[in-house]
Design an enzyme around this catalytic site. Structure first.
Site, PDB file in Angstrom:
ATOM      1  N   CYS A  86      -9.528   9.872  23.147  1.00  0.00           N
ATOM      2  CA  CYS A  86     -10.375   8.687  23.094  1.00  0.00           C
ATOM      3  C   CYS A  86      -9.663   7.498  23.747  1.00  0.00           C
ATOM      4  O   CYS A  86      -9.519   7.472  24.963  1.00  0.00           O
ATOM      5  CB  CYS A  86     -10.788   8.401  21.649  1.00  0.00           C
ATOM      6  SG  CYS A  86     -12.190   7.258  21.510  1.00  0.00           S
ATOM      7  N   HIS A 195     -12.695  13.854  19.354  1.00  0.00           N
ATOM      8  CA  HIS A 195     -11.525  13.791  18.467  1.00  0.00           C
ATOM      9  C   HIS A 195     -11.213  15.129  17.811  1.00  0.00           C
ATOM     10  O   HIS A 195     -11.681  15.403  16.689  1.00  0.00           O
ATOM     11  CB  HIS A 195     -11.770  12.736  17.382  1.00  0.00           C
ATOM     12  CG  HIS A 195     -11.729  11.337  17.865  1.00  0.00           C
ATOM     13  ND1 HIS A 195     -10.605  10.542  17.777  1.00  0.00           N
ATOM     14  CD2 HIS A 195     -12.674  10.579  18.465  1.00  0.00           C
ATOM     15  CE1 HIS A 195     -10.863   9.352  18.280  1.00  0.00           C
ATOM     16  NE2 HIS A 195     -12.112   9.341  18.709  1.00  0.00           N
ATOM     17  N   GLU A 197      -8.512  15.914  16.376  1.00  0.00           N
ATOM     18  CA  GLU A 197      -7.699  15.662  15.173  1.00  0.00           C
ATOM     19  C   GLU A 197      -8.556  15.411  13.940  1.00  0.00           C
ATOM     20  O   GLU A 197      -8.053  15.451  12.805  1.00  0.00           O
ATOM     21  CB  GLU A 197      -6.730  14.495  15.412  1.00  0.00           C
ATOM     22  CG  GLU A 197      -7.317  13.101  15.290  1.00  0.00           C
ATOM     23  CD  GLU A 197      -8.110  12.647  16.502  1.00  0.00           C
ATOM     24  OE1 GLU A 197      -8.342  11.433  16.617  1.00  0.00           O
ATOM     25  OE2 GLU A 197      -8.506  13.499  17.330  1.00  0.00           O
TER      26      GLU A 197
END
Length: 224
Positions: A86, A195, A197
């Site tokens: 990002c 994302h 994560e």
């Protein structure tokens, strides 16, 4: 245990999540501060998401000039794996490690949703454990996520198999060619807007698909 650096800039939001993903994958996350230049002997670096320096000037522009980024640039140029997520993707583009730019979303709206991504290449340390054509589901959340590059750059990225992730099931921000992530010429530096994560635990994410990126990296480093 393999040490993976996670950078924190003023305005970074997802450094803790990136560190958690590294730990869940079996690595040792190492906190790196934007104003330092020492990479502390890490084997790879993650540039996480957020709004570094408030996204003033342009998203990622100020962060790209931070002392730690010069060390990342130098290390990447001799083969260190780097992942920008990002805002981290924006920073890597601003730093010249990846081609193109991230512009304001089509429609000018902030987008936050679970997103299907298609794996387009496994020739990176971050996607080695996948197969081409695999689809994963991870969150996307951005307002400056529209990938843009000139026609020649897009043609080169496609011809050189450097589009790493492509949006599937709908393009959330108007990115050209549905591009969600790209890599450097050697494949070692990867940037993506969604994302991974945030998709490492069934309790908190839409899937655990994102964990594959971090496990892939650690497997590649262990075999080196």
């Amino acid at each position: 245990m393999t040490r993976v650096g996670v950078i924190t800039f003023p305005g970074t939001l997802d450094d803790g999540d990136a560190a958690r993903a590294v730990r869940r994958a079996g690595g040792e996350p190492v906190a790196l501060w934007h104003a330092d230049s020492d990479l502390q002997g890490v084997a790879a670096v993650i540039v996480p998401g957020g709004f570094s320096y408030g996204d003033y000037l342009r998203a990622g522009a100020i962060a790209s000039m931070a002392p730690i980024m010069q060390s990342v640039i130098d290390a990447a140029r001799v083969g260190m794996p780097v992942l920008g997520i990002c805002n981290g993707f924006q920073i890597l583009c601003e730093a010249g490690l990846l081609p193109g730019a991230l512009l304001r979303n089509a429609g000018l709206h902030f987008v936050c949703r679970d997103q299907r991504l298609r794996i387009e290449t496994t020739a990176t340390p971050w996607t080695r454990d996948f197969s081409v054509g695999d689809e994963i589901v991870v969150p996307v959340k951005n307002i400056d996520g529209r990938y843009h590059a000139d026609a020649a750059t897009l043609q080169r990225l496609e011809a050189e198999n450097r589009v790493v992730f492509r949006y599937a099931g709908g393009n959330p921000n108007g990115s050209l060619n549905d591009i969600a992530g790209v890599c450097s010429e050697d494949g070692r530096v990867v940037g993506l807007m969604p994302h991974p994560e945030h998709a490492i635990d069934e309790l908190t994410g839409p899937s655990t698909d994102g964990l594959g990126l971090f496990r892939s990296l650690l497997g590649v480093l262990a075999a080196a």
